[in-house]
Design a protein around this motif. Structure first.
Motif, PDB file in Angstrom:
ATOM      1  N   GLU A 191      -5.968  76.188  82.360  1.00  0.00           N
ATOM      2  CA  GLU A 191      -7.065  76.224  83.325  1.00  0.00           C
ATOM      3  C   GLU A 191      -8.180  77.179  82.893  1.00  0.00           C
ATOM      4  N   PHE A 192      -7.802  78.376  82.412  1.00  0.00           N
ATOM      5  CA  PHE A 192      -8.791  79.396  82.080  1.00  0.00           C
ATOM      6  C   PHE A 192      -8.956  79.596  80.575  1.00  0.00           C
ATOM      7  N   VAL A 193      -8.210  78.833  79.778  1.00  0.00           N
ATOM      8  CA  VAL A 193      -8.298  78.948  78.322  1.00  0.00           C
ATOM      9  C   VAL A 193      -9.647  78.419  77.864  1.00  0.00           C
ATOM     10  N   ASN A 194     -10.205  79.088  76.858  1.00  0.00           N
ATOM     11  CA  ASN A 194     -11.541  78.755  76.387  1.00  0.00           C
ATOM     12  C   ASN A 194     -11.665  77.284  75.987  1.00  0.00           C
ATOM     13  N   ALA A 195     -12.759  76.670  76.425  1.00  0.00           N
ATOM     14  CA  ALA A 195     -13.070  75.303  76.008  1.00  0.00           C
ATOM     15  C   ALA A 195     -13.426  75.303  74.510  1.00  0.00           C
ATOM     16  N   PRO A 196     -13.174  74.218  73.770  1.00  0.00           N
ATOM     17  CA  PRO A 196     -12.702  72.928  74.261  1.00  0.00           C
ATOM     18  C   PRO A 196     -11.193  72.773  74.291  1.00  0.00           C
ATOM     19  N   ILE A 197     -10.439  73.802  73.885  1.00  0.00           N
ATOM     20  CA  ILE A 197      -8.981  73.687  73.903  1.00  0.00           C
ATOM     21  C   ILE A 197      -8.476  73.665  75.342  1.00  0.00           C
ATOM     22  N   GLY A 198      -9.031  74.549  76.184  1.00  0.00           N
ATOM     23  CA  GLY A 198      -8.689  74.572  77.601  1.00  0.00           C
ATOM     24  C   GLY A 198      -9.866  74.156  78.457  1.00  0.00           C
ATOM     25  N   LYS A 199      -9.721  74.325  79.781  1.00  0.00           N
ATOM     26  CA  LYS A 199     -10.778  73.923  80.708  1.00  0.00           C
ATOM     27  C   LYS A 199     -11.885  74.970  80.804  1.00  0.00           C
ATOM     28  N   PRO A 469     -12.901  74.114  66.716  1.00  0.00           N
ATOM     29  CA  PRO A 469     -12.877  74.218  68.183  1.00  0.00           C
ATOM     30  C   PRO A 469     -13.063  75.639  68.725  1.00  0.00           C
ATOM     31  N   GLN A 470     -13.140  76.640  67.857  1.00  0.00           N
ATOM     32  CA  GLN A 470     -13.181  78.025  68.335  1.00  0.00           C
ATOM     33  C   GLN A 470     -14.605  78.423  68.734  1.00  0.00           C
ATOM     34  N   HIS A 471     -15.192  77.645  69.640  1.00  0.00           N
ATOM     35  CA  HIS A 471     -16.595  77.835  70.009  1.00  0.00           C
ATOM     36  C   HIS A 471     -16.878  79.216  70.579  1.00  0.00           C
TER      37      HIS A 471
END
Length: 497
Positions: A191-199, A469-471
């Motif tokens: 839920e709180f994991v950094n996008a784009p891996i999480g929401k 993905p590590q934006h």
């Protein structure tokens, strides 16, 4: 800044020096010109005296009478945990918890630290103050989504009202995650994991109090709102970042770092080094896009700014001067103390400015590890320590980013010992800093590039795929960096010496 720093008598000279630095203005052109530049060049940049350091400027200054630029950021925020510093200060934690009127404290640590004097000091302090507590001692070095989840479940079962983390960054980050999901009991881990891996959802309420007692001089996690972990389904590191996750108090006691094995000290110190270098050379905050629609949406990592620069430069100076001494002599009290200050200073700097390519590229280096296990890490699994994974790419990264802000790269090289009076006209800043880094890393016995960790050229596409993905961090690089550039940096990082 809200951080209150209570410093032991013998650290006043360092703090006095730091305060004097705060009174000096930044003269680097990077803060008056844009430096989020592409690798396409149109000619030399007249703002720099080194002709080979070319880049394009993208000016976003508002003309008189014109509408303001609503796309780019225009503000930055400084936030850090309250920090208490001094030898022996760990024994005060019981009184802190009693002052908070804690009813049930969760003390989180790992199996190794659980056996060390620092845990005995913490437990005795809590008992003296009649503070009820329960201990969780199963945190994992370089935590994973699974180890986070196990700590979260333990927390939900025991229902503490205050948290105490005793350990390095892995322990403190795990404790932050347990605190977060205890206060959001119905949230999925992503839920709180950094996008784009999480929401990448915003944490919109205060969490429970958390006191962090670091036992390493590295991550600076006692000052930041970041929690990093390996997301095993994708074999990459990712994280959660929010000011709401910052510890309420960081208790930094140099006595707690004396038991670190040499290799752990080196790896931890290299994390400080890269925190400092990356935050100092990060995209300037006013070049970040998009501007948040609500202040609550302003990210924890905002880009370099005049205040973070002060902390980052001082952290770099201290690390270059004291890391080798601290690693070579565990009883060198001055070196241990100064490295603790360096870690906290770097945490304050990058906690606002952020980091960029070394960290973004380190996540797949750790996550795709085949069978490398670093010496002196008493863990039951393969491990590339975080500080090693960021440092092995540093020469290649800063060779690449040098053209974005030559003055800053020259300044960093000078701190490592480069004599700028001997720099030839037209000499590039990136290669000069890269050479200084290679000498420094070789002197500490750091593995020779990513090939020493088991990677070959054939692995580079997977490493690039894991970096893209590590934006949260890669977008703070001072150069716009795509797959082709990342491939070249990884190739340059196969061997350093």
């Amino acid at each position: 800044m809200s951080a209150a720093i209570r410093v032991a008598q013998n650290s006043r000279a360092t703090i006095t020096s730091l305060i004097s630095l705060m009174n000096k203005s930044c003269t680097c052109p990077a803060h008056s010109h844009a430096r989020a530049v592409s690798k396409t060049h149109t000619g030399p940049c007249s703002s720099h005296s080194h002709a080979h350091d070319h880049h394009q400027h993208h000016h976003h200054h508002t003309k008189e009478g014109a509408e303001p630029d609503m796309e780019h950021e225009y503000a930055f925020e400084m936030a850090s945990s309250t920090m208490r510093f001094g030898e022996g200060v760990t024994r005060e934690v019981g009184m802190d918890l009693a002052n908070m009127k804690a009813k049930k404290v969760l003390v989180m640590t790992d199996p190794n630290i659980a056996k060390l004097p620092v845990m005995q000091t913490v437990v005795e302090s809590l008992k003296r103050s009649n503070v009820p507590f329960v201990i969780y001692d199963r945190t994992r070095a370089e935590p994973t989504d699974k180890s986070f989840q196990e700590a979260i479940e333990f927390t939900k079962f025991h229902k503490p009202d205050v948290f105490v983390a005793v350990g390095g960054g892995s322990v403190i980050d795990t404790c932050k995650a347990a605190n977060l999901y205890f206060n959001y009991p119905n949230a999925d881990l992503l839920e709180f994991v950094n996008a784009p891996i999480g929401k990448g959802s915003v944490i919109d309420k205060d969490l429970s109090p958390l006191i962090a007692i670091p036992t390493t001089a590295g991550t600076g996690s006692e000052t930041t709102g970041t929690a990093i972990f390996d997301y095993e389904p994708l074999h990459v590191k990712t994280g959660i970042a929010s000011r709401k996750m910052r510890p309420t108090l960081g208790i930094v006691d140099p006595l707690n770092t004396r038991t670190m094995p040499r290799q752990v000290k080196i790896a931890s110190g290299l994390d400080v080094l890269c925190h400092a270098l990356e935050s100092y050379t990060a995209l300037p905050y006013q070049e970040r896009t998009p501007r948040p629609k609500n202040p609550a949406e302003r990210p924890a990592y905002q880009g370099s700014n005049p205040i973070s620069d002060i902390w980052s430069l001082e952290a770099l100076r201290l690390t270059v001067k004291y890391l080798a001494r601290s690693a070579n002599d565990p009883l060198d009290a001055e070196a241990n103390e100064q490295m603790c200050l360096a870690a906290a200073a770097a945490g304050t700097g990058f906690g606002s400015a952020g980091v960029h390519l070394c960290h973004g590229m380190s996540y797949p280096i750790s996550g795709l590890n085949k069978n490398y296990k670093h010496p002196e890490y008493n863990v039951g699994h393969k491990i590339v320590p975080h500080g090693i994974s960021v440092a092995v790419t540093a020469p290649a990264v800063f060779k690449y980013t040098g053209e974005a802000c030559p003055d800053r790269h020259f300044k960093a090289a000078e701190i490592f010992g480069a004599d700028l009076s001997k720099v030839r006209k037209g000499e590039s800043a990136g290669p000069l800093l890269a050479d200084q880094l290679r000498k420094y890393l070789a002197g500490l016995g750091v593995p020779d590039g990513i090939s020493a960790l088991g990677y070959t050229k054939a692995d580079i596409p997977a490493l690039v795929k894991g970096t893209l993905p590590q934006h949260r961090v890669t977008k703070l690089a001072p150069l716009q960096t795509g797959a082709e550039a990342l491939e070249k940096i990884f190739e340059d990082a196969l061997k350093n010496y």
